[in-house]
Design a protein around this motif. Structure first.
Motif, PDB file in Angstrom:
ATOM      1  N   ARG A  60      25.291  -7.436 -13.414  1.00  0.00           N
ATOM      2  CA  ARG A  60      26.299  -7.626 -12.314  1.00  0.00           C
ATOM      3  C   ARG A  60      25.840  -7.787 -11.141  1.00  0.00           C
ATOM      4  NH1 ARG A  60      28.493  -6.921 -17.163  1.00  0.00           N
ATOM      5  NH2 ARG A  60      27.395  -4.761 -17.361  1.00  0.00           N
ATOM      6  N   LEU A  61      24.799  -7.290 -10.641  1.00  0.00           N
ATOM      7  CA  LEU A  61      24.172  -7.607  -9.130  1.00  0.00           C
ATOM      8  C   LEU A  61      23.314  -8.843  -9.107  1.00  0.00           C
ATOM      9  CD1 LEU A  61      24.020  -6.712  -6.328  1.00  0.00           C
ATOM     10  CD2 LEU A  61      22.004  -5.275  -6.797  1.00  0.00           C
ATOM     11  N   THR A  75      24.384 -14.407  -9.117  1.00  0.00           N
ATOM     12  CA  THR A  75      23.539 -15.564  -9.254  1.00  0.00           C
ATOM     13  C   THR A  75      24.559 -16.817  -9.628  1.00  0.00           C
ATOM     14  OG1 THR A  75      21.432 -14.649  -9.390  1.00  0.00           O
ATOM     15  CG2 THR A  75      21.559 -16.941  -9.875  1.00  0.00           C
ATOM     16  N   LEU A  76      25.114 -16.456 -10.749  1.00  0.00           N
ATOM     17  CA  LEU A  76      26.041 -17.476 -11.302  1.00  0.00           C
ATOM     18  C   LEU A  76      27.238 -17.711 -10.516  1.00  0.00           C
ATOM     19  CD1 LEU A  76      26.005 -16.148 -15.036  1.00  0.00           C
ATOM     20  CD2 LEU A  76      24.746 -18.347 -14.167  1.00  0.00           C
ATOM     21  N   THR A  96      34.473 -19.488  -5.590  1.00  0.00           N
ATOM     22  CA  THR A  96      36.097 -20.001  -5.820  1.00  0.00           C
ATOM     23  C   THR A  96      36.386 -19.375  -7.161  1.00  0.00           C
ATOM     24  OG1 THR A  96      35.013 -21.648  -7.678  1.00  0.00           O
ATOM     25  CG2 THR A  96      35.352 -22.506  -5.343  1.00  0.00           C
ATOM     26  N   LEU A  97      37.632 -19.193  -7.287  1.00  0.00           N
ATOM     27  CA  LEU A  97      38.129 -18.358  -8.366  1.00  0.00           C
ATOM     28  C   LEU A  97      37.725 -18.607  -9.945  1.00  0.00           C
ATOM     29  CD1 LEU A  97      40.007 -16.054  -9.500  1.00  0.00           C
ATOM     30  CD2 LEU A  97      42.005 -17.916  -9.547  1.00  0.00           C
ATOM     31  N   ALA A  98      37.210 -20.224  -9.987  1.00  0.00           N
ATOM     32  CA  ALA A  98      36.971 -20.733 -11.388  1.00  0.00           C
ATOM     33  C   ALA A  98      35.489 -20.046 -11.482  1.00  0.00           C
ATOM     34  CB  ALA A  98      36.838 -22.075 -11.292  1.00  0.00           C
ATOM     35  N   LEU A 142      34.086 -17.651 -14.525  1.00  0.00           N
ATOM     36  CA  LEU A 142      33.018 -18.281 -15.372  1.00  0.00           C
ATOM     37  C   LEU A 142      31.858 -17.133 -15.414  1.00  0.00           C
ATOM     38  CD1 LEU A 142      33.111 -22.122 -14.942  1.00  0.00           C
ATOM     39  CD2 LEU A 142      33.958 -20.935 -16.768  1.00  0.00           C
ATOM     40  N   ALA A 143      31.514 -16.873 -14.270  1.00  0.00           N
ATOM     41  CA  ALA A 143      30.339 -16.032 -13.887  1.00  0.00           C
ATOM     42  C   ALA A 143      30.635 -14.701 -14.752  1.00  0.00           C
ATOM     43  CB  ALA A 143      30.171 -15.764 -12.673  1.00  0.00           C
TER      44      ALA A 143
END
Length: 542
Positions: free
Chosen positions: A456-457, A462-463, A473-475, A479-480
């Motif tokens: 998570r951190l 990073t993604l 962004t929300l997208a 996705l991350a």
């Protein structure tokens, strides 16, 4: 002077000498023990010992390749270290002595003697390999330069070595995830087509994936279908994307994954076809040795390196180069936040790979894994201690509710108990409560910290790619979270439940604005699941 000072030139001839010498030594050792000694390993030694030897040598190939890849991709980092390479040739005597030691078991290994010479053989192999590598390392640079280099670039080098060394064993451990009939079927059909195209008449049994002639035949089992190559290419490409994430253009650089997988699968078909031809043409020993030897690992490693080095020449995969600015020195290892997020998890995964290779009941050695992981966590404790551990009421409620949701899901989905021996193996008496104590400490305290710091951190943030002046962004956020949950699930036997758990933990971290709530939620979930497993006696729940 910094290690990245490009004004210092690296002499190429000593590097070429070292590379050729090491490749020749690996080749000789592999050929001698594969074809020059009448000693079938599995007929004399326990399978575990044979696996350690085979995977250990393959891991050494990949570790050396990973360091070489790091040198090709970041040559400036090595310039000062290697500026005097080859000035002292005396270490090559140490290398030669090591190579000689590795060959000593040829004198006493004989078929039918069983495991009598197991420990002496491994002692010569490990000692010889250590001297071989030490000689080349000192040939390339004196100890003082190595100490200076490791103090500044130790994290990147350690990550490359660890990833390379663990790649073969990790690929084998991930076989259940990759062992798809579609992959082996496609490989079998491609080999059948190619061998026919070359004019050979063979018979095939598609059901058992057997192909060959009356005198020589092979079975294209899932383990021989390039699955390890796919995993190895994936690991190397992932390492490349992480090390050079600031220079690469996402998401188009992710095309390296399908390209690498396709190249690995295609060349594996060529390898199997050539080895089949060797057997048909009267060289069955060489074919069988090559088919099941380290030739595949060497080929897969070269494919991974080739894909990455080719990618470096494609401008569209890279961002426009920025003006040259001096690089800030790396912080000491214990004060490096990125190392604190990555290395303990890498240690945890490495123990998960090593333990099954040395024990038929790997769960029995869980206390050893806990102690090793505790040392890794202790190394970075100053960083962990500075986390904002005090949560307000709202964040605490969200963390606890998230943990409860995960634990209810984990416990509610039925898991049949194991018919085999208990996970603590042959332990008895007071050793059993101690095993459960270590299992609880690892499950409830250490694993939540290590996994949340990494998944998570580090990985998800990073993604997501957010910054204080440029929110994600929300997208990209979605996705991350999906990608992180997918990787989190891939490392768990109960992958469906783990995927949902990963999404819940991502939600907790996002809603509370900090990783501590995610650690607490993970710990709460693991505490409840561990308690349910102990009370019901079904440790398969965990």
């Amino acid at each position: 002077m910094s290690l990245t000072d490009v004004s210092v030139q690296t002499p190429r001839r000593p590097l070429l000498v070292a590379a050729c010498l090491l490749a020749a030594e690996f080749l000789v050792i592999g050929l001698v023990f594969k074809h020059g000694v009448d000693f079938p390993c599995r007929a004399n030694w326990p399978h575990m010992a044979c696996n350690i030897g085979s995977r250990g040598l393959a891991g050494l190939y990949c570790a050396v390749a990973a360091v070489a890849l790091l040198f090709f991709l970041k040559p400036a980092m090595f310039h000062r270290l290697l500026s005097t390479a080859g000035h002292d040739i005396r270490p090559l005597l140490l290398n030669a002595a090591g190579a000689a030691l590795t060959l000593v078991p040829v004198l006493f290994l004989r078929d039918g003697q069983g495991g009598a010479m197991l420990f002496p053989a491994f002692a010569f192999w490990f000692g010889g390999m250590a001297l071989m590598l030490a000689g080349l390392i000192l040939f390339l640079a004196p100890p003082g330069r190595w100490r200076a280099f490791l103090s500044e670039a130790g994290t990147s080098l350690a990550l490359a070595v660890a990833a390379g060394a663990a790649a073969p064993a990790l690929a084998m451990q991930l076989q259940p995830l990759w062992r798809l009939d579609a992959i082996s079927d496609a490989t079998f059909r491609a080999v059948t087509w190619l061998i026919g195209l070359l004019g050979y008449e063979v018979f095939t049994e598609p059901g058992r994936k057997i192909i060959g002639t009356d005198t020589f035949r092979i079975s294209v089992a899932p383990v021989c279908s390039g699955i390890e190559g796919i995993a190895l290419v994936t690991l190397f490409v992932s390492l490349y994307l992480w090390l050079f994430r600031a220079e690469l253009r996402f998401p188009r650089v992710l095309l390296l994954y399908p390209l690498g997988i396709a190249a690995s699968a295609a060349l594996n078909v060529v390898r199997i076809t050539l080895l089949l031809i060797l057997g048909i043409e009267g060289q069955p020993d060489l074919a069988v040795g090559g088919f099941h030897s380290h030739a595949g690992w060497v080929m897969f490693t070269l494919i991974a390196m080739g894909i990455i080095l080719t990618a470096r020449t494609i401008p569209s995969l890279h961002r426009a180069p920025a003006a040259m600015t001096p690089l800030a020195p790396l912080p000491p290892l214990r004060q490096d936040p990125a190392a604190a997020q990555i290395l303990p998890f890498a240690v945890f995964m490495l123990t998960a790979v090593i333990v099954p290779a040395i024990s038929q009941t790997p769960a029995m050695l869980y206390p050893v894994r806990v102690m090793v992981l505790a040392v890794a966590v202790g190394l970075f404790w100053p960083i962990y201690r500075r986390l904002p551990w005090r949560l307000d009421r709202g964040r605490t409620v969200r963390a606890v509710l998230g943990g409860l949701a995960i634990s209810l899901l984990w416990v509610a989905v039925p898991v049949p108990p194991s018919d085999g021996p208990p996970p603590y193996g042959s332990l008895s008496g007071t050793a059993v409560p101690l095993w459960f104590a270590f299992r609880g400490i690892g499950t409830v305290l250490l694993v939540p910290l290590v996994e949340e710091m990494f998944f998570r951190l580090y990985l998800e943030s990073t993604l997501r790619g957010s910054a204080p002046d440029r929110p994600a962004t929300l997208a990209r956020t979605v996705l991350a979270a999906l990608a992180t949950a997918g990787l989190f699930a891939a490392l768990h036997d109960r992958w469906a439940e783990a995927f949902v758990a990963g999404l819940i933990l991502s939600w907790v971290v996002r809603r509370t604005g900090g990783i501590v709530a995610g650690i607490v939620a993970h710990a709460v979930a693991n505490l409840i699941v561990f308690g349910a497993a102990v009370l019901t006696g079904n440790l398969q729940i965990i």
